[in-house]
Each structure stands twice: as structure tokens, then as C-alpha cells.
Write a protein that holds these residues in place. Structure first.
Motif, PDB file in Angstrom:
ATOM      1  N   THR A 138       0.765  -1.212  -0.102  1.00 31.12           N
ATOM      2  CA  THR A 138       0.063   0.116  -0.089  1.00 31.12           C
ATOM      3  C   THR A 138       1.148   1.312   0.063  1.00 31.12           C
ATOM      4  N   LEU A 139       0.527   2.236  -1.018  1.00 33.88           N
ATOM      5  CA  LEU A 139       1.137   3.511  -1.023  1.00 33.88           C
ATOM      6  C   LEU A 139       0.450   4.530  -0.361  1.00 33.88           C
ATOM      7  N   THR A 140       0.969   5.356   0.612  1.00 32.20           N
ATOM      8  CA  THR A 140       0.396   6.423   0.997  1.00 32.20           C
ATOM      9  C   THR A 140       0.610   7.922   0.724  1.00 32.20           C
ATOM     10  N   LEU A 141      -0.134   8.709   0.249  1.00 35.44           N
ATOM     11  CA  LEU A 141      -0.124   9.973  -0.002  1.00 35.44           C
ATOM     12  C   LEU A 141      -0.630  10.877   0.792  1.00 35.44           C
ATOM     13  N   ALA A 142       0.065  11.719   1.382  1.00 37.33           N
ATOM     14  CA  ALA A 142      -0.523  12.765   2.362  1.00 37.33           C
ATOM     15  C   ALA A 142       0.057  13.869   1.774  1.00 37.33           C
ATOM     16  N   CYS A 143      -1.106  14.694   1.650  1.00 39.05           N
ATOM     17  CA  CYS A 143      -0.861  16.183   1.495  1.00 39.05           C
ATOM     18  C   CYS A 143      -1.480  17.123   2.064  1.00 39.05           C
ATOM     19  N   SER A 144      -1.194  18.542   1.951  1.00 47.77           N
ATOM     20  CA  SER A 144      -1.445  19.420   2.869  1.00 47.77           C
ATOM     21  C   SER A 144      -2.651  20.099   2.498  1.00 47.77           C
ATOM     22  N   SER A 145      -3.447  19.748   1.297  1.00 45.69           N
ATOM     23  CA  SER A 145      -4.663  20.151   0.761  1.00 45.69           C
ATOM     24  C   SER A 145      -5.342  18.980   0.176  1.00 45.69           C
ATOM     25  N   ASP A 146      -6.833  19.144   0.259  1.00 42.61           N
ATOM     26  CA  ASP A 146      -7.593  18.395  -0.402  1.00 42.61           C
ATOM     27  C   ASP A 146      -7.550  18.543  -2.006  1.00 42.61           C
ATOM     28  N   PHE A 147      -7.104  19.673  -2.434  1.00 42.25           N
ATOM     29  CA  PHE A 147      -7.174  19.975  -3.752  1.00 42.25           C
ATOM     30  C   PHE A 147      -6.069  19.148  -4.729  1.00 42.25           C
ATOM     31  N   VAL A 148      -6.115  17.881  -4.197  1.00 41.61           N
ATOM     32  CA  VAL A 148      -5.099  16.978  -4.944  1.00 41.61           C
ATOM     33  C   VAL A 148      -5.848  15.805  -5.524  1.00 41.61           C
ATOM     34  N   LEU A 149      -5.780  15.442  -6.791  1.00 42.33           N
ATOM     35  CA  LEU A 149      -6.316  14.285  -7.466  1.00 42.33           C
ATOM     36  C   LEU A 149      -5.244  13.407  -7.680  1.00 42.33           C
ATOM     37  N   ALA A 150      -5.516  12.188  -7.343  1.00 42.51           N
ATOM     38  CA  ALA A 150      -4.271  11.144  -7.715  1.00 42.51           C
ATOM     39  C   ALA A 150      -5.038  10.026  -8.168  1.00 42.51           C
ATOM     40  N   LEU A 151      -4.174   9.030  -9.063  1.00 37.68           N
ATOM     41  CA  LEU A 151      -4.654   7.709  -9.438  1.00 37.68           C
ATOM     42  C   LEU A 151      -3.457   6.915  -9.738  1.00 37.68           C
ATOM     43  N   ALA A 152      -3.386   5.493  -9.487  1.00 39.03           N
ATOM     44  CA  ALA A 152      -2.314   4.981  -9.888  1.00 39.03           C
ATOM     45  C   ALA A 152      -2.667   3.690 -10.661  1.00 39.03           C
ATOM     46  N   ARG A 153      -1.826   3.207 -11.587  1.00 37.40           N
ATOM     47  CA  ARG A 153      -1.832   1.967 -12.291  1.00 37.40           C
ATOM     48  C   ARG A 153      -0.678   0.917 -12.121  1.00 37.40           C
ATOM     49  N   THR A 154      -1.172  -0.170 -11.971  1.00 42.84           N
ATOM     50  CA  THR A 154      -0.212  -1.029 -11.776  1.00 42.84           C
ATOM     51  C   THR A 154      -0.384  -1.857 -12.988  1.00 42.84           C
ATOM     52  N   TYR A 155       1.055  -2.023 -13.615  1.00 39.78           N
ATOM     53  CA  TYR A 155       1.036  -2.712 -14.685  1.00 39.78           C
ATOM     54  C   TYR A 155       2.204  -3.536 -15.079  1.00 39.78           C
ATOM     55  N   THR A 156       2.173  -4.469 -16.283  1.00 33.31           N
ATOM     56  CA  THR A 156       3.429  -4.993 -16.707  1.00 33.31           C
ATOM     57  C   THR A 156       3.452  -4.773 -18.334  1.00 33.31           C
ATOM     58  N   VAL A 157       4.732  -4.919 -18.832  1.00 36.75           N
ATOM     59  CA  VAL A 157       5.026  -4.974 -20.324  1.00 36.75           C
ATOM     60  C   VAL A 157       5.075  -6.151 -20.852  1.00 36.75           C
ATOM     61  N   ALA A 158       4.199  -6.369 -21.868  1.00 33.75           N
ATOM     62  CA  ALA A 158       4.109  -7.612 -22.916  1.00 33.75           C
ATOM     63  C   ALA A 158       4.778  -7.046 -24.306  1.00 33.75           C
ATOM     64  N   ALA A 159       4.849  -8.227 -25.068  1.00 27.91           N
ATOM     65  CA  ALA A 159       5.465  -7.881 -26.567  1.00 27.91           C
ATOM     66  C   ALA A 159       4.184  -7.169 -27.016  1.00 27.91           C
ATOM     67  N   THR A 160       2.921  -7.259 -26.619  1.00 30.51           N
ATOM     68  CA  THR A 160       1.886  -6.247 -27.595  1.00 30.51           C
ATOM     69  C   THR A 160       1.610  -4.964 -26.846  1.00 30.51           C
ATOM     70  N   GLY A 161       2.355  -4.896 -25.770  1.00 39.42           N
ATOM     71  CA  GLY A 161       2.099  -3.489 -25.187  1.00 39.42           C
ATOM     72  C   GLY A 161       2.106  -3.665 -23.704  1.00 39.42           C
ATOM     73  N   THR A 162       1.310  -2.727 -23.059  1.00 38.12           N
ATOM     74  CA  THR A 162       1.082  -3.098 -21.366  1.00 38.12           C
ATOM     75  C   THR A 162      -0.345  -3.268 -21.186  1.00 38.12           C
ATOM     76  N   TYR A 163      -0.301  -3.935 -20.012  1.00 32.90           N
ATOM     77  CA  TYR A 163      -1.597  -4.322 -19.354  1.00 32.90           C
ATOM     78  C   TYR A 163      -1.483  -4.310 -17.736  1.00 32.90           C
ATOM     79  N   GLY A 164      -2.606  -4.066 -17.199  1.00 33.23           N
ATOM     80  CA  GLY A 164      -2.706  -3.740 -15.874  1.00 33.23           C
ATOM     81  C   GLY A 164      -4.075  -3.478 -15.302  1.00 33.23           C
ATOM     82  N   GLN A 165      -4.070  -2.552 -14.107  1.00 35.73           N
ATOM     83  CA  GLN A 165      -5.156  -2.432 -13.426  1.00 35.73           C
ATOM     84  C   GLN A 165      -5.125  -0.925 -12.843  1.00 35.73           C
ATOM     85  N   LEU A 166      -6.190  -0.068 -13.088  1.00 35.15           N
ATOM     86  CA  LEU A 166      -6.307   1.331 -12.547  1.00 35.15           C
ATOM     87  C   LEU A 166      -6.399   1.101 -11.266  1.00 35.15           C
TER      88      LEU A 166
END
Length: 133
Positions: A95-123
């Protein structure tokens, strides 16, 4: 990949239009990785953090109970590491924690791997500590 980035900015703009309070916020991202997987795959996580406010925001990143580092976001600034754990020379899954001094921060992560045909993973959307029951 370009479509995903375009969709991210649409989400960021919608979030800024809705508004928020100016208080501090902590967001948790589950399933963040910098680790080998099955069949020769290697999983990593990118993080997209955007300051949609009009003031500078200070944030800290943590993983596994250890602080990884601090980032400062100018108004409308962003932090976009392609491998957030690798950028801090950390391996593992957790688990990654992102602690910010304001609520005006939007964040999103994507865990992925690289394959011969491109990348695939999960938002990986954030879980906000303030929303916990």
C-alpha cells in the motif's frame, strides 16, 4: 496509453469543478508494485498526482510504513513517475500512502506489466482515509 492519459485529465478537470475543502488529505493506494510476477513478468506502478488548486501543495509518499520522500506541487502542477517505487529504489508489493497539505489534489495509480503487445494492468483508485467507516 494516450486515451488513458486523456481520460485522466477529464477526471481531473471534473474533480476540480466539483470542488473540495482546503484541509489536508491522506489517500491510500492498494496493490502498488515493483516486483517480479509469473511467467517472466515484472510489475510496476505509475502514479499520477495533480494539484487542481491555486496554492502550492506539499505531499509525502510512504510505503510499508516507511516515508519514501516529499514532493511539492505548484498550482496546476503534477507528479507523474512511471514507476513510483522504482524511482525511490524500493521493491515489493503493498500500500502506498499519499499525504498532502490540501484536499485539492487528485491522484490515480496504475499497476501494470509490459508485454510484447504493449502494457496491461489495473487502474488503482485511491481510498481516502477520511472516508473510512
Amino acid at each position: 496509453m494516450m486515451l488513458a492519459r486523456r481520460l485522466w485529465w477529464v477526471v481531473a478537470l471534473l474533480g476540480s469543478a466539483v470542488g473540495s475543502t482546503a484541509g489536508a488529505s491522506t489517500q491510500l493506494f492498494l496493490g502498488i508494485a515493483n516486483a517480479p510476477g509469473a511467467n517472466g513478468s515484472y510489475w510496476r506502478s505509475e502514479l499520477q498526482v495533480v494539484n487542481v488548486g491555486s496554492d502550492e501543495v506539499a505531499c509525502t509518499l510512504g510505503f510499508g510504513g516507511v516515508q519514501l520522500g516529499a514532493i511539492s506541487l505548484e498550482p496546476e502542477g503534477s507528479y507523474l513517475p512511471r514507476d513510483v517505487l522504482g524511482a525511490h529504489e524500493v521493491e515489493g508489493v503493498g500500500t502506498l500512502t499519499l499525504a498532502c497539505s490540501s484536499d485539492f489534489v487528485l491522484a490515480l495509480a496504475r499497476t501494470y506489466t509490459v508485454a510484447a503487445t504493449g502494457t496491461y494492468g489495473q487502474l488503482v483508485p485511491p481510498a481516502r482515509v477520511d472516508d473510512a467507516v
